[in-house]
Scaffold this motif. Sequence first.
Motif, PDB file in Angstrom:
ATOM      1  N   LEU A 138       0.829  -1.204   0.000  1.00  0.00           N
ATOM      2  CA  LEU A 138       0.000   0.000   0.000  1.00  0.00           C
ATOM      3  C   LEU A 138       0.868   1.261   0.000  1.00  0.00           C
ATOM      4  O   LEU A 138       0.538   2.250  -0.668  1.00  0.00           O
ATOM      5  N   ALA A 139       1.973   1.226   0.729  1.00  0.00           N
ATOM      6  CA  ALA A 139       2.882   2.374   0.742  1.00  0.00           C
ATOM      7  C   ALA A 139       3.439   2.630  -0.655  1.00  0.00           C
ATOM      8  O   ALA A 139       3.545   3.778  -1.099  1.00  0.00           O
ATOM      9  N   ASN A 140       3.809   1.572  -1.353  1.00  0.00           N
ATOM     10  CA  ASN A 140       4.279   1.726  -2.733  1.00  0.00           C
ATOM     11  C   ASN A 140       3.218   2.357  -3.620  1.00  0.00           C
ATOM     12  O   ASN A 140       3.509   3.228  -4.444  1.00  0.00           O
ATOM     13  N   ALA A 141       1.964   1.910  -3.454  1.00  0.00           N
ATOM     14  CA  ALA A 141       0.865   2.450  -4.261  1.00  0.00           C
ATOM     15  C   ALA A 141       0.644   3.931  -3.985  1.00  0.00           C
ATOM     16  O   ALA A 141       0.357   4.713  -4.908  1.00  0.00           O
ATOM     17  N   VAL A 142       0.778   4.339  -2.712  1.00  0.00           N
ATOM     18  CA  VAL A 142       0.592   5.747  -2.338  1.00  0.00           C
ATOM     19  C   VAL A 142       1.602   6.641  -3.055  1.00  0.00           C
ATOM     20  O   VAL A 142       1.253   7.689  -3.605  1.00  0.00           O
ATOM     21  N   ILE A 143       2.868   6.249  -3.071  1.00  0.00           N
ATOM     22  CA  ILE A 143       3.905   7.070  -3.723  1.00  0.00           C
ATOM     23  C   ILE A 143       3.762   7.002  -5.243  1.00  0.00           C
ATOM     24  O   ILE A 143       3.832   8.031  -5.942  1.00  0.00           O
ATOM     25  N   GLU A 144       3.562   5.798  -5.781  1.00  0.00           N
ATOM     26  CA  GLU A 144       3.444   5.631  -7.231  1.00  0.00           C
ATOM     27  C   GLU A 144       2.295   6.460  -7.796  1.00  0.00           C
ATOM     28  O   GLU A 144       2.432   7.073  -8.869  1.00  0.00           O
TER      29      GLU A 144
ATOM     30  N   ILE B  95      -0.037   5.850   6.250  1.00  0.00           N
ATOM     31  CA  ILE B  95      -0.204   5.276   4.908  1.00  0.00           C
ATOM     32  C   ILE B  95      -1.680   5.201   4.538  1.00  0.00           C
ATOM     33  O   ILE B  95      -2.082   5.588   3.429  1.00  0.00           O
ATOM     34  N   LEU B  96      -2.502   4.713   5.470  1.00  0.00           N
ATOM     35  CA  LEU B  96      -3.941   4.609   5.211  1.00  0.00           C
ATOM     36  C   LEU B  96      -4.570   5.971   4.966  1.00  0.00           C
ATOM     37  O   LEU B  96      -5.368   6.159   4.034  1.00  0.00           O
ATOM     38  N   GLY B  97      -4.216   6.937   5.831  1.00  0.00           N
ATOM     39  CA  GLY B  97      -4.762   8.287   5.665  1.00  0.00           C
ATOM     40  C   GLY B  97      -4.390   8.867   4.309  1.00  0.00           C
ATOM     41  O   GLY B  97      -5.232   9.476   3.623  1.00  0.00           O
ATOM     42  N   SER B  98      -3.136   8.675   3.893  1.00  0.00           N
ATOM     43  CA  SER B  98      -2.691   9.170   2.582  1.00  0.00           C
ATOM     44  C   SER B  98      -3.451   8.476   1.462  1.00  0.00           C
ATOM     45  O   SER B  98      -3.885   9.119   0.495  1.00  0.00           O
ATOM     46  N   TYR B  99      -3.615   7.160   1.580  1.00  0.00           N
ATOM     47  CA  TYR B  99      -4.315   6.400   0.534  1.00  0.00           C
ATOM     48  C   TYR B  99      -5.738   6.922   0.350  1.00  0.00           C
ATOM     49  O   TYR B  99      -6.175   7.183  -0.786  1.00  0.00           O
ATOM     50  N   PHE B 100      -6.463   7.085   1.441  1.00  0.00           N
ATOM     51  CA  PHE B 100      -7.876   7.491   1.319  1.00  0.00           C
ATOM     52  C   PHE B 100      -8.013   8.950   0.899  1.00  0.00           C
ATOM     53  O   PHE B 100      -8.963   9.306   0.189  1.00  0.00           O
ATOM     54  N   MET B 101      -7.059   9.822   1.284  1.00  0.00           N
ATOM     55  CA  MET B 101      -7.114  11.214   0.801  1.00  0.00           C
ATOM     56  C   MET B 101      -6.881  11.252  -0.707  1.00  0.00           C
ATOM     57  O   MET B 101      -7.569  11.977  -1.439  1.00  0.00           O
ATOM     58  N   LEU B 102      -5.915  10.466  -1.197  1.00  0.00           N
ATOM     59  CA  LEU B 102      -5.644  10.400  -2.633  1.00  0.00           C
ATOM     60  C   LEU B 102      -6.816   9.758  -3.378  1.00  0.00           C
ATOM     61  O   LEU B 102      -7.047  10.045  -4.562  1.00  0.00           O
ATOM     62  N   ASN B 103      -7.545   8.906  -2.683  1.00  0.00           N
ATOM     63  CA  ASN B 103      -8.705   8.229  -3.263  1.00  0.00           C
ATOM     64  C   ASN B 103      -9.985   9.040  -3.076  1.00  0.00           C
ATOM     65  O   ASN B 103     -11.085   8.557  -3.370  1.00  0.00           O
ATOM     66  N   ASP B 104      -9.837  10.262  -2.524  1.00  0.00           N
ATOM     67  CA  ASP B 104     -10.947  11.192  -2.328  1.00  0.00           C
ATOM     68  C   ASP B 104     -12.017  10.623  -1.398  1.00  0.00           C
ATOM     69  O   ASP B 104     -13.222  10.797  -1.617  1.00  0.00           O
ATOM     70  N   ASP B 105     -11.586   9.939  -0.347  1.00  0.00           N
ATOM     71  CA  ASP B 105     -12.512   9.403   0.654  1.00  0.00           C
ATOM     72  C   ASP B 105     -12.111   9.978   2.010  1.00  0.00           C
ATOM     73  O   ASP B 105     -11.382   9.376   2.788  1.00  0.00           O
ATOM     74  N   ILE B 106     -12.623  11.182   2.296  1.00  0.00           N
ATOM     75  CA  ILE B 106     -12.165  11.922   3.474  1.00  0.00           C
ATOM     76  C   ILE B 106     -12.628  11.277   4.773  1.00  0.00           C
ATOM     77  O   ILE B 106     -11.954  11.384   5.799  1.00  0.00           O
ATOM     78  N   ASN B 107     -13.760  10.577   4.735  1.00  0.00           N
ATOM     79  CA  ASN B 107     -14.270   9.949   5.956  1.00  0.00           C
ATOM     80  C   ASN B 107     -13.344   8.824   6.431  1.00  0.00           C
ATOM     81  O   ASN B 107     -13.030   8.714   7.619  1.00  0.00           O
ATOM     82  N   LYS B 108     -12.926   7.966   5.500  1.00  0.00           N
ATOM     83  CA  LYS B 108     -12.009   6.886   5.887  1.00  0.00           C
ATOM     84  C   LYS B 108     -10.639   7.444   6.241  1.00  0.00           C
ATOM     85  O   LYS B 108      -9.950   6.917   7.131  1.00  0.00           O
ATOM     86  N   ALA B 109     -10.208   8.494   5.570  1.00  0.00           N
ATOM     87  CA  ALA B 109      -8.932   9.129   5.925  1.00  0.00           C
ATOM     88  C   ALA B 109      -8.995   9.671   7.352  1.00  0.00           C
ATOM     89  O   ALA B 109      -8.033   9.537   8.127  1.00  0.00           O
TER      90      ALA B 109
END
Length: 720
Positions: free
Chosen positions: A601-607, A643-657
């Motif tokens: 997931l960390a790799n996906a966040v940066i990529e 990592i999770l917070g970054s993933y959901f912010m990039l995925n435009d899901d502020i509630n899960k972030a």
Amino acid sequence: MQSLQFKVGQWVLDERTFCIRNNDKHVELSPTAFKLLQLFISHEDKVVSIATIKEQVWQTEFTTDNLVYQTIRNLRLALEDGNEQDYIKTVPRFGYQLIAPVTQHDSKQVSRSVAPRTEREKNRFVLIGGILVTLLAVMVLTRYTWLYFNQTQSQIALKVNTPAHLVVINPFSGQNNEVFSQFVDNLSKTLHITQVQRAEHSNMLETINGLGSDTKIVLEYISDKNAMLGLVFMGLPSRLVHIEMKPLEKLDQAVVSNLVSRVTTPMLKQGNSGIAELVRANTQLKALASLSNSEQLEMAKQKLFDEIEVNSLNEQQKRAKLAFIDTLLAFYQIDHFDNERLLSGVNYLLARYHQSNYSIISAALYLAEQGAINIAFQLVEKLEQDHFLTYIQGLFHLELGEDKRALHHFEKVFKHEQSFEDNAYFYFQELLYSKQNTQMRQYSGWLESKSYLSNNIDYIFFNWYVMHGKFELAMSLLTRFQDQLTCNDDLTGSAAMLNSALGDVRWSERWMTQLNEVNARDWRIPWLTFANYATADTLATYSNWYQGYASSVLGNNGLFEPLFLSAVIELSIGQKHHAEQAQSLMTKATSSFSQDAVIKLANAVIESQLAFDNQDERIQYLLKYEPLALALPNDEIALSDLILGSYFMLNDDINKAERALVQGCKKSPALCERWGTLPIFSAVVNTTSTQLTIKNAKHVISAAQPALEDFNQQLFQVCR
């Protein structure tokens, strides 16, 4: 008064040494197996129930049925020499019956009907004749064996005509293929084998069992060692009797001859090493895996060796126990043993105690430590169970990355034997990072009643308290055991993390100084540095710190997590080129301290930030990682939440972030106040829920300061 000696079938019981004898042949039984045989003699001609066996042999009704089955199996193997139920008959769903004739050693029968004198005389003459024939055969065999073993190895190799099969596991390709192929060809020609069998790891035992009772040699290439692994199996079901491990560049005729000689002279003997009792009764052995302090470890090992010295029946049994301990210590990486010593010890056990679970466990531990984990697991997978074997299987599941199955094995043993410290350690370690970690709450006060040799289980509960924001409980746990603590990486790392989470950078760095002296490569150091830099608002210097740390401490090894954090920081200050450099090093990193799911997931966040400027394309790319994100395991530091917070912010899901950041705030109130310094979280830190959590984090830090100061003052004395 001298105790009576009994004869069961062909075997005479020797109560002084727990042996059974037949002329010059003797077999050592474990005290438990010997006691079971005595029980059968006292119930001659009667069926003995499993309940009676438990009560009379183990003095408890709570012994597992599997332990009874294993002891029956070992006793049968010793008595029957492969002939099923000639001595002990199974009465389904009830128990067992001794059906072999029982006599006193002076030939007076105990309870059987007495044959007429003339018949007895006939039997005696037949017996004497049989003994003379046997002695003559032994003399001939001895002469033949002497001549045989005085030939050279090459002569032995040339004269082999024993039926055998050659099985190759997963033949590899590449530059070493020619060397390995030549060795296989040479061995097959020496054994006159025209067709080499192929097998996969998943069906290895099925494949070699399908080859019948003939001898089987199994070969595999171990890439990490650049070596050839050779195993010799006998009989059906296949029984391992010998292991060979040789570097590929040393696959010469001597290796061929050695393997061939094992085919022709497997040296199988009956006997019991007494290891079962050693494992079941010895608290020092059970604590070896979880001991981290060298002084305690040396004390435990010395007690263990003293016990082996005192309680071994003879030199052979002593050597068997010590060989078993060697493989355990090597597997746990507590002690280093050269390969020749380990191989010698394991093969000693296999040759003499083939019917014992523990000889196979020793072989499996050796193979797992050498990198042949798939074969190791197959060896123990279908053995009859006891608690120690179930625990070993759990360790192998861990090595295979099967965490859920490992947890199931550790839990099963823990429910029956909480005093088994190794197992308890791995049970709680796995439980902590599983979805069922709430179960740890019921054991939070349980530690006070336990007297384990090490404090590693205490540190697992410390991490659980920190994970759930229960900082005062974490502090009281360690101070309660202060007299038992030592200045090791567990204490210094845990104290540094606690101070970092509560915003005391000064004390955190003091503990980190101690941690560096104990273990400069400890996994916590990169994360602690990041968290302390964030608290001190100096994150921009983190990448420079890591470069110095990598060159001076890590050497050629790249560590994934600090490279990820460097990329996060570089992206937050608009240095995309530097972030790309960090990502390039991430893909080449040879080490990490996180689970595979976290790394993916960390790799996906940066990529996603480097490869996609368009938000819709980025979201489309990230969606395939959503199941991974939703199932991401929790741990005691806030890295996974970052990592999770970054993933959901990039995925435009502020509630899960938001939920991810709130969870991270529980573990690290100090870092909670600094989420806003990362632009990726600028929107989520202003939500009502996050603002309330940040306000509460400040209160937690303030309220904890008096207890934290006492904690530091008390425990820092341990490191002075």
